[in-house]
Design a protein around this motif. Structure first.
Motif, PDB file in Angstrom:
ATOM      1  N   VAL B  48       0.944  -1.057  -0.035  1.00  0.00           N
ATOM      2  CA  VAL B  48       0.261   0.478  -0.166  1.00  0.00           C
ATOM      3  C   VAL B  48       1.034   1.505   0.287  1.00  0.00           C
ATOM      4  CG1 VAL B  48      -1.511   1.410   1.024  1.00  0.00           C
ATOM      5  CG2 VAL B  48      -2.289  -1.028   1.149  1.00  0.00           C
ATOM      6  N   ALA B  49       2.244   1.806   0.504  1.00  0.00           N
ATOM      7  CA  ALA B  49       2.544   2.063   1.019  1.00  0.00           C
ATOM      8  C   ALA B  49       3.740   3.058  -0.402  1.00  0.00           C
ATOM      9  CB  ALA B  49       4.154   2.452   2.447  1.00  0.00           C
ATOM     10  N   LEU B  50       3.409   1.560  -1.022  1.00  0.00           N
ATOM     11  CA  LEU B  50       4.535   1.789  -2.571  1.00  0.00           C
ATOM     12  C   LEU B  50       3.556   2.273  -3.360  1.00  0.00           C
ATOM     13  CD1 LEU B  50       6.973   0.652  -3.913  1.00  0.00           C
ATOM     14  CD2 LEU B  50       6.208  -1.128  -4.899  1.00  0.00           C
ATOM     15  N   PHE B  76      13.623   6.802  -4.655  1.00  0.00           N
ATOM     16  CA  PHE B  76      14.134   6.304  -3.084  1.00  0.00           C
ATOM     17  C   PHE B  76      13.592   5.768  -2.379  1.00  0.00           C
ATOM     18  CE2 PHE B  76      18.482   7.855  -3.279  1.00  0.00           C
ATOM     19  CZ  PHE B  76      19.447   7.139  -3.206  1.00  0.00           C
ATOM     20  N   ARG B  77      12.028   6.197  -2.202  1.00  0.00           N
ATOM     21  CA  ARG B  77      11.421   5.484  -1.862  1.00  0.00           C
ATOM     22  C   ARG B  77      10.811   4.432  -2.146  1.00  0.00           C
ATOM     23  NH1 ARG B  77       6.530  10.402  -1.232  1.00  0.00           N
ATOM     24  NH2 ARG B  77       6.879  11.419   1.027  1.00  0.00           N
ATOM     25  N   ALA B  78      10.019   4.211  -3.393  1.00  0.00           N
ATOM     26  CA  ALA B  78      10.399   2.819  -3.401  1.00  0.00           C
ATOM     27  C   ALA B  78      11.263   1.677  -3.721  1.00  0.00           C
ATOM     28  CB  ALA B  78       9.771   2.886  -5.820  1.00  0.00           C
ATOM     29  N   GLY B 115      12.635   5.902   8.394  1.00  0.00           N
ATOM     30  CA  GLY B 115      13.724   6.729   8.368  1.00  0.00           C
ATOM     31  C   GLY B 115      14.812   6.754   7.187  1.00  0.00           C
ATOM     32  N   ALA B 116      14.934   5.510   6.365  1.00  0.00           N
ATOM     33  CA  ALA B 116      15.358   5.534   5.323  1.00  0.00           C
ATOM     34  C   ALA B 116      14.446   6.597   4.997  1.00  0.00           C
ATOM     35  CB  ALA B 116      15.920   4.035   4.178  1.00  0.00           C
ATOM     36  N   MET B 117      13.384   6.865   4.321  1.00  0.00           N
ATOM     37  CA  MET B 117      12.632   7.228   3.464  1.00  0.00           C
ATOM     38  C   MET B 117      12.644   9.037   3.433  1.00  0.00           C
ATOM     39  SD  MET B 117       9.750   4.576   3.631  1.00  0.00           S
ATOM     40  CE  MET B 117       8.021   5.845   2.821  1.00  0.00           C
ATOM     41  N   ALA B 248      21.774   2.095   0.940  1.00  0.00           N
ATOM     42  CA  ALA B 248      21.183   2.641  -0.263  1.00  0.00           C
ATOM     43  C   ALA B 248      20.691   3.770   0.726  1.00  0.00           C
ATOM     44  CB  ALA B 248      19.198   2.433  -0.479  1.00  0.00           C
ATOM     45  N   ALA B 249      20.431   3.735   1.629  1.00  0.00           N
ATOM     46  CA  ALA B 249      20.052   4.877   2.213  1.00  0.00           C
ATOM     47  C   ALA B 249      21.194   5.593   2.581  1.00  0.00           C
ATOM     48  CB  ALA B 249      19.322   4.790   3.683  1.00  0.00           C
TER      49      ALA B 249
END
Lengths: 451, 482
Positions: B48-50, B76-78, B115-117, B248-249
């Motif tokens: 859902v977030a994606l 990056f979110r994805a 956090g990464a997002m 990645a973050a």
């Protein structure tokens, strides 16, 4: 139909689908592989028929935008250099698969056939790709299946041999990748659009300055020289050939080595004329060394398979010599030599394989008197040996003769054609020594050690 | 704070809510049901977030300039969410077997992803730092989630101490930067620096501290010492996530800070980054060569991959293609490295750590499809076509040459050969040796097999058709270029 080249890429891939579903049925898997490679052979001959001889430039060209954001396209086509190499590839693959289906390969047949079909995609693709990115993908696609074929179904020292093969080849091809990217960047026009399509690159090679060509040609040349292999990068070859299963040797010698020579002709010469000139002396010297060294080392081999392997080094020396004398006779000779070496050496490896299968002997000294047992077999074998050493009237002669003609025509003194030509010719004589005098003679001589 | 602000961070809110639902569900449900329901809740919530990521809000600044939503953020979110889904999908069987508290595990992955997002959407040093800490602190817990395991404790302590140390360095660097520019938002910092140049000592101090701090987070040699022990000691699914999500973050942070805010200085420090990149890839590869334990080998090889990505960062002056290369490589690396670590889950039994090479003998026969997936990930990590790893190498070499760093491109190529040796050695053991008589039974899990199948298929498919991802990465890199 204009999509015949893509069909050649798709057919082996399509063959993988039934192979996956028949993964528990070895007989069916063999039939699938044989059918697929046979269809592929037929389509490649059909392609040959559509090819118009005497028309300049690439034919049967197909182009699809593939990576538009990078300006890379799926671009395939054939010309006089590649049009014969494709049917050679499909024929040798068919023979290899047919031979392997006869009970020689005892374990994991389905995986074996999968590897061969993937290998065929790579091999055919290499000869038809006209975009450097696509070429690189096919070039590397040949690597992993061959790695598995040697490593899983090979002889006792297969793991050493296959790792050596892969590491050598990768070292060359990754440097070529840097070269490809360099070409890509250098191809930028004023608007910044870049390309890797060969026809376009040939048009705009004026943008490649001398310096650039010197280094980038070196990167390409290393990859091709290792693949060929040219001396001194040949050390992987005897190991790989000796340990590979017979069908692997056939394809390795018959097709994979040609990818190197073909790369020089297709990309090296047209893209980097200045770079080639700069490296020419080195390349010619290495070619002649390969011819002489390959012949001498072959002459002292006790193992028949190793002998054939080293003779490939000498034959590939003729190919590179023909390429780098940079004249018409040499170039035509090189292409013919590649083609004929594919057939002849493929056949020789097949004979060695069959012979080993039946007798479990590969040492030349142990093969005495074979002609009494198998007269027909040894006769054919003798004919192929004579072709391999370049006897007039057989196919091996044509290429070597043209290459020698081209070499003698090389200008310059004292290190011109009149110096290199005789040296290369000595290589032919040496080949006669090790091939004609030794092997068939042994076959005829009666029972050194009975079989 | 307005409605538009809230709408801008829907994906982050959704992931946070998912984490909380997981925690509540873990408390409410009995153990058997929880083991079944928690992964489903996590994965469904993340999907859902994606979807919310693709519900694009206008590219602009929100929360009074603390938050930026642009193509970079979305990319990056994805990536983070996809990696979290993958990590959640491979874990259930392992968690059940080892008795790892599942509720905490999935919640930690979600919190860390938030956090990464947050790093990806930051347009201010403060947002970025909060994101970084929100991302790392759960990972410390994740490393030590097997409380009774000595090695896991060692991993957690090492990771925590060095992580805290590097955060302090980073923060100190931020303080210097604030002192120089009197601003915390990236745009102002960039403008001030563009006017000032690098030619004063405080700027250099700030730059050095920030580079070192972020270098620790991304495991750049010589700031990498925590990596092998932390990766090796942690539970394997945790390692799989740790090796990709935080990395990645870290690169999202590096791009935002070093290329975004400190971009005007790039001409001066790109040489330093190029050298660090070369040292990182070579160091990682050489030590990886010497490993006989697959898990540790993959840990060192992940350092080498950091070097490749850093090479693209060093080539920042080549324009958007450099940023795009970082993004593309980060995504490709995430997919294949997480996959490779997850393949070790087939082996991870009580008492054994990380599968020695001999344990892999005959894997090709014992688990044909699992071995095939592993082989595909390894071939991709090597950079052989037709896999996404090859395309990643190609798109990295391109800006590197464009920026005039030909020597670095050659170093990348030679390193790939080194890497081929140890990656393909694993393939040798899987396919070319037979298993010994008495070998521990392989462990399988349905979600593990399915997710490895999907991921390995994606690695090949995106290797043949990488255009859409690369196009997206190019767009995402656009905002970094001023």
């Amino acid at each position: 139909m204009t999509n015949v080249l893509s069909l050649l890429v798709v057919i082996p891939l399509a063959g993988l689908v039934p192979l996956f579903f028949f993964r528990r049925d070895e007989r069916a898997a063999k039939q699938v592989a044989i059918t697929t490679t046979l269809v592929e052979l037929a389509v490649s001959l059909w392609m040959l028929k559509q090819f118009v001889v005497g028309e300049a430039g690439f034919q049967l060209v197909e182009r699809v935008d593939w990576l538009p954001s990078l300006g890379i396209s799926y671009l395939v086509g054939v010309d006089g250099i590649s049009v014969l190499l494709v049917p050679m590839t499909t024929l040798l693959t068919f023979i290899s698969v047919l031979y392997s289906s006869g009970g020689v390969i005892k374990t994991r047949i389905v995986e074996y056939m999968t590897a061969f079909l993937l290998l065929e995609v790579g091999m055919v693709g290499v000869f038809i790709a006209l975009d450097l990115f696509l070429f690189y993908i096919f070039f590397e696609l040949m690597l992993v299946p061959m790695y598995l074929i040697i490593g899983i179904w090979g002889g006792p020292r297969r793991i050493y041999a296959t790792l050596k093969f892969v590491i050598f080849t990768l070292a060359g091809s990754l440097l070529m990748l840097v070269g490809i990217v360099a070409v890509y960047i250098q191809s930028a026009d004023a608007s910044g659009s870049r390309t890797l399509s060969l026809p376009e690159l040939i048009e705009l090679r004026g943008r490649f300055p001398g310096d650039f060509q010197f280094w980038v040609f070196l990167a390409f040349a290393l990859a091709f020289a290792i693949k060929m292999p040219m001396v001194p990068f040949h050390t992987w070859l005897p190991d790989a050939h000796v340990e590979a299963p017979t069908a692997g040797s056939i394809v390795l010698a018959g097709v994979l080595l040609k990818a190197g020579g073909y790369g020089f002709l297709r990309f090296g010469l047209p893209l980097f004329p200045i770079g080639v000139q700069a490296w020419l002396p080195v390349l010619i010297v290495l070619s002649v060394i390969a011819i002489l060294y390959g012949a001498i080392v072959s002459a002292v081999q006790k193992d028949l398979k190793k002998l054939v392997a080293y003779s490939s080094v000498a034959h590939m020396g003729f190919v590179t010599l023909g390429i780098f004398v940079l004249n018409l006779q040499g170039g035509v000779g090189a292409v013919l030599q590649m083609l004929n070496h594919g057939f002849v050496t493929g056949a020789l490896f097949l004979f060695v394989g069959i012979q080993y299968e039946k007798t479990h002997r590969r040492m030349i000294a142990d093969l005495g008197g074979l002609a009494n047992l198998w007269p027909l077999f040894t006769t054919f074998f003798g004919v192929f040996v004579l072709a391999s050493l370049g006897l007039p009237g057989l196919n091996g002669f044509v290429g070597e003769f043209l290459v020698l003609l081209g070499t003698f025509a090389l200008p310059g003194a004292p290190l011109g054609g009149l110096f290199w030509g005789p040296l290369a010719a000595i290589g032919v004589i040496l080949a006669a020594v090790y091939l004609a005098l030794d092997v068939p003679a042994r076959h005829v001589r009666t029972g050194a050690r009975g079989i | 704070m307005t409605g538009a602000d809230i709408a801008a961070v829907y994906p982050e809110i959704i992931v946070t809510v998912v984490a909380m639902i997981v925690l509540v569900a873990d408390a409410v449900l009995d153990r058997r049901r929880a083991a079944f329901a928690l992964p489903i809740i996590t994965i469904a919530g993340l999907v859902v977030a994606l979807a919310a990521v693709f519900n694009v809000v206008p590219a602009a600044q929100y929360f009074r300039g603390f938050v930026t939503i642009d193509a970079f953020t979305s990319f990056f979110r994805a990536v983070f969410i996809v990696l979290a889904i993958f990590a959640a999908a491979v874990s259930p069987a392992y968690l059940a077997r080892r008795g790892v508290p599942a509720g905490e595990y999935y919640a930690i992955i979600c919190f860390s992803t938030v956090g990464a997002m947050t790093i990806a959407l930051s347009s201010d040093l403060i947002t970025l730092f909060i994101g970084l800490e929100t991302m790392t602190i759960p990972i410390y817990v994740l490393a030590g989630i097997q409380r009774t395991d000595r090695f896991a404790n060692e991993a957690a302590i090492k990771y925590f101490l060095l992580g805290a140390f590097s955060s302090a360095l980073l923060l100190y660097g931020f303080v210097w930067l604030y002192g120089v520019t009197k601003a915390t938002d990236f745009a102002t910092i960039a403008n001030v620096l563009a006017a000032q140049g690098i030619a004063n000592a405080p700027t250099i101090v700030a730059l050095a501290l920030i580079t070192v701090g972020l270098g620790f987070k991304a495991a750049i040699v010589p700031f990498h010492q925590w990596t092998p022990d932390a990766y090796d000691g942690a539970a394997t699914p945790a390692t799989a996530f740790m090796s990709v999500g935080p990395k990645a973050a870290a690169f999202a942070a590096i791009l935002r800070v070093l290329v975004g805010a400190l971009g005007p200085l790039s001409v001066d420090w790109s040489a330093v980054l190029a050298i660090l990149a070369a040292v990182t890839m070579t160091g990682g590869n050489i030590v990886a060569l010497a490993q006989t334990n697959t898990k540790r080998m993959l840990a060192y090889s992940s350092i080498a991959h950091t070097g490749y990505i850093l090479a693209a960062v060093a080539a920042a002056k080549a324009g958007p293609s450099a940023g795009a290369a970082v993004l593309f490589y980060v995504f490709a690396y995430g997919l294949m490295n997480l996959g490779a670590f997850a393949c070790l889950l087939y082996f991870d039994l009580e008492g054994t750590r990380g599968a020695s090479l001999d344990e892999l003998n005959g894997f090709g026969r014992r688990q044909p499809l699992g071995a095939l997936a592993f082989a595909i990930f390894l071939v991709s990590l090597t950079g052989i076509p037709p896999t996404i790893g090859f395309v990643a190498k190609f798109v990295v070499i391109q800006p590197v040459l464009d920026a005039g760093l030909a020597w670095l491109a050659v170093v990348i190529a030679l390193n790939a050969v080194l890497a081929a040796f140890y990656y393909l050695r694993v393939v040798v053991h899987m396919y070319m040796y037979d298993a010994e008589e008495k070998v521990p039974r392989l462990v399988t899990g349905r979600t593990l097999s399915v997710s490895l199948g999907v991921a390995s298929f994606a690695v090949v498919l995106l290797g043949i058709l990488p255009n859409s991802i690369y196009q997206w990465a190019l767009e995402a890199a656009q905002p970094l270029v001023r």
